[in-house]
Design an enzyme around this catalytic site. Structure first.
Site, PDB file in Angstrom:
ATOM      1  N   CYS A 172      22.982  71.414  29.469  1.00  0.00           N
ATOM      2  CA  CYS A 172      23.859  71.529  30.640  1.00  0.00           C
ATOM      3  C   CYS A 172      25.267  71.033  30.294  1.00  0.00           C
ATOM      4  O   CYS A 172      25.515  70.523  29.199  1.00  0.00           O
ATOM      5  CB  CYS A 172      23.288  70.725  31.805  1.00  0.00           C
ATOM      6  N   CYS A 217      25.481  67.461  29.090  1.00  0.00           N
ATOM      7  CA  CYS A 217      24.977  67.307  27.726  1.00  0.00           C
ATOM      8  C   CYS A 217      26.004  67.807  26.707  1.00  0.00           C
ATOM      9  O   CYS A 217      26.227  67.176  25.679  1.00  0.00           O
ATOM     10  CB  CYS A 217      23.659  68.052  27.554  1.00  0.00           C
TER      11      CYS A 217
END
Length: 79
Positions: A10, A13
């Site tokens: 995501c 991240c």
């Protein structure tokens, strides 16, 4: 040194991965950055809230997007 960014891939991240690269550059260090997206492997590290950050398989952060300035002392301690 192997640095693992543990998460689904995501935006949070990805940002953590970018911040790790920036911290390494700021310190003039080189390391392998591995993005771990397999939930089984993430859980095996004991990470239940992503993103997680592991340096040489030692989890140093869970559930937070650290800034480069926050990552730098972690990298220096792992030298």
């Amino acid at each position: 040194m192997i640095i693992k960014v543990l998460g689904s891939g995501c935006k949070r991240c990805l940002t953590l991965g970018d911040n790790v690269a920036a911290a390494l550059g700021n310190l003039g260090m080189q390391a392998e950055i591995v993005k771990v997206t397999d939930y089984g492997e993430i859980a095996a590290h004991g990470v239940m809230s992503t993103p997680g950050l592991a340096i040489d398989d030692k989890v140093v952060s869970v559930g937070k997007v650290l800034s480069p300035a926050e990552i730098e002392p972690l990298l220096q301690a792992a030298r």
